[in-house]
Design a protein around this motif. Structure first.
Motif, PDB file in Angstrom:
ATOM      1  N   ARG A 145     -45.069 -12.754 -46.468  1.00 26.15           N
ATOM      2  CA  ARG A 145     -44.904 -14.216 -46.308  1.00 26.15           C
ATOM      3  C   ARG A 145     -44.024 -14.603 -44.889  1.00 26.15           C
ATOM      4  O   ARG A 145     -42.876 -13.574 -45.063  1.00 26.15           O
ATOM      5  N   LYS A 160     -43.426 -22.223 -45.274  1.00 24.23           N
ATOM      6  CA  LYS A 160     -43.850 -20.787 -45.719  1.00 24.23           C
ATOM      7  C   LYS A 160     -45.329 -20.718 -45.757  1.00 24.23           C
ATOM      8  O   LYS A 160     -46.184 -21.417 -46.158  1.00 24.23           O
ATOM      9  N   GLU A 162     -48.782 -17.418 -45.085  1.00 17.92           N
ATOM     10  CA  GLU A 162     -49.059 -16.157 -45.408  1.00 17.92           C
ATOM     11  C   GLU A 162     -49.899 -15.911 -43.801  1.00 17.92           C
ATOM     12  O   GLU A 162     -51.015 -16.341 -43.625  1.00 17.92           O
ATOM     13  N   CYS A 180     -48.488 -22.503 -47.505  1.00 22.93           N
ATOM     14  CA  CYS A 180     -47.905 -22.628 -49.064  1.00 22.93           C
ATOM     15  C   CYS A 180     -47.810 -24.085 -49.550  1.00 22.93           C
ATOM     16  O   CYS A 180     -47.809 -24.403 -50.598  1.00 22.93           O
ATOM     17  N   PHE A 203     -48.076 -10.862 -50.090  1.00 24.00           N
ATOM     18  CA  PHE A 203     -49.510 -11.591 -50.444  1.00 24.00           C
ATOM     19  C   PHE A 203     -50.433 -10.934 -50.357  1.00 24.00           C
ATOM     20  O   PHE A 203     -50.367  -9.926 -49.611  1.00 24.00           O
TER      21      PHE A 203
END
Length: 304
Positions: A145, A160, A162, A180, A203
């Motif tokens: 991430r 934040k 991915e 997120c 992730f």
């Protein structure tokens, strides 16, 4: 890797009539013995590679073997050069020459082929943009991430995500990934993204919704203004919106202006000064007039 070296040797032999073992050894940074073993491997794979001794000797593909030696035409190379130069414009390291020499090793001047197209994908923040792209690519490859400060019309927020894809679309660079905070896929403009960090949080790759990945309209929920422009502003309308429909009148141009962010479109219209006037809807005309009055007050003599 051996397979990469074998493909490289085969490409060179397709492009050149002959190559020597010392030349190939130097090119691929291996021993001459390794090159000779690679030649044996190619022969075992059914490619008739021959070696001849003497001053005019070397390694070549057997004459008469039916294989297309012209991998790329000049026109195809010119398109490839334009694309690679575009990618190099946002890369910290230039890969264009290395790649082209692998594709056309017999013509070391191929990178200077004249071209009719220049692609520059950088921005005023080229250095920071290259760094961001490089670090996001690293995070995608390592499936970690990333965290960053993101600036938009509501202020700044720490996000934040991915990361899944780095995109160039709508004249700007974006990172697309799972947010997120919002618990959904989102796009983030790289020029609004700062203090980027690759976290230690791994992730698992999520399937990207097809409709999101293929989205071509950055503003799906547009509203509209009716605006008058003077004819002097015509080139700016075409530059921003293209040859969209506008109505010619005796005193100017009537234009239906799409927008998604009222503050942004108001600031854009202010740049036209007296060459633009909001006509409708009435509520936005009144808001724009209030904004203009506040600006006039700020610059009045009473305020120094």
């Amino acid at each position: 890797m051996k397979i990469d070296r074998l493909l490289g040797i085969l490409t060179i032999l397709l492009q050149k009539e002959k190559a020597t073992a010392p030349e190939l050894a130097e090119r691929f940074e291996v021993s001459r013995r390794t090159i000779l073993r690679d030649i044996d491997t190619l022969c075992q794979a059914g490619i008739p590679v021959t070696t001849t001794r003497g001053g005019d000797g070397g390694i070549s593909i057997m004459e008469g073997y039916k294989i297309q030696k012209s991998v790329l035409t000049t026109a195809e190379l010119q398109h490839l050069i334009a694309g690679l130069k575009g990618l190099d414009s946002v890369s910290e390291t230039s890969y264009m020459e290395q790649l082209l020499l692998k594709l056309a090793p017999e013509n070391q001047a191929v990178v200077s082929l004249p071209g009719s197209m220049v692609i520059d994908l950088s921005s005023h923040y080229k250095d920071s943009l290259s760094d961001k792209i490089g670090r996001i690519r690293q995070a995608i490859g390592e499936k970690r991430r990333i965290a960053f400060d993101y600036y938009d019309s509501k202020g700044v927020s720490r996000r934040k995500i991915e990361p899944a894809i780095i995109e160039f679309r709508w004249n700007a660079w974006y990172v697309f990934g799972w947010c997120c905070l919002r618990r959904d896929f989102r796009r983030f403009k790289l020029n609004r993204l700062w203090e980027l960090q690759i976290t230690d949080e791994p992730f698992t790759e999520r399937p990207v919704p097809v409709e999101e990945a293929r989205k071509t309209d950055p503003f799906p929920d547009e509203e509209y203004l009716r605006v008058w422009f003077s004819r002097k502003a015509r080139y700016r309308l075409i530059e921003t919106y293209g040859l969209r429909d506008y109505e010619e009148t005796e005193d100017g141009l009537l234009f239906t202006l799409p927008y998604t962010n009222k503050d942004y479109i108001f600031s854009w219209l202010l740049g036209f000064g007296p060459d633009a006037e909001v006509l409708s809807p009435p509520v936005l005309r009144d808001e724009f007039a209030c904004l203009a009055r506040r600006l006039a007050d700020r610059y009045s003599t009473e305020h120094g």
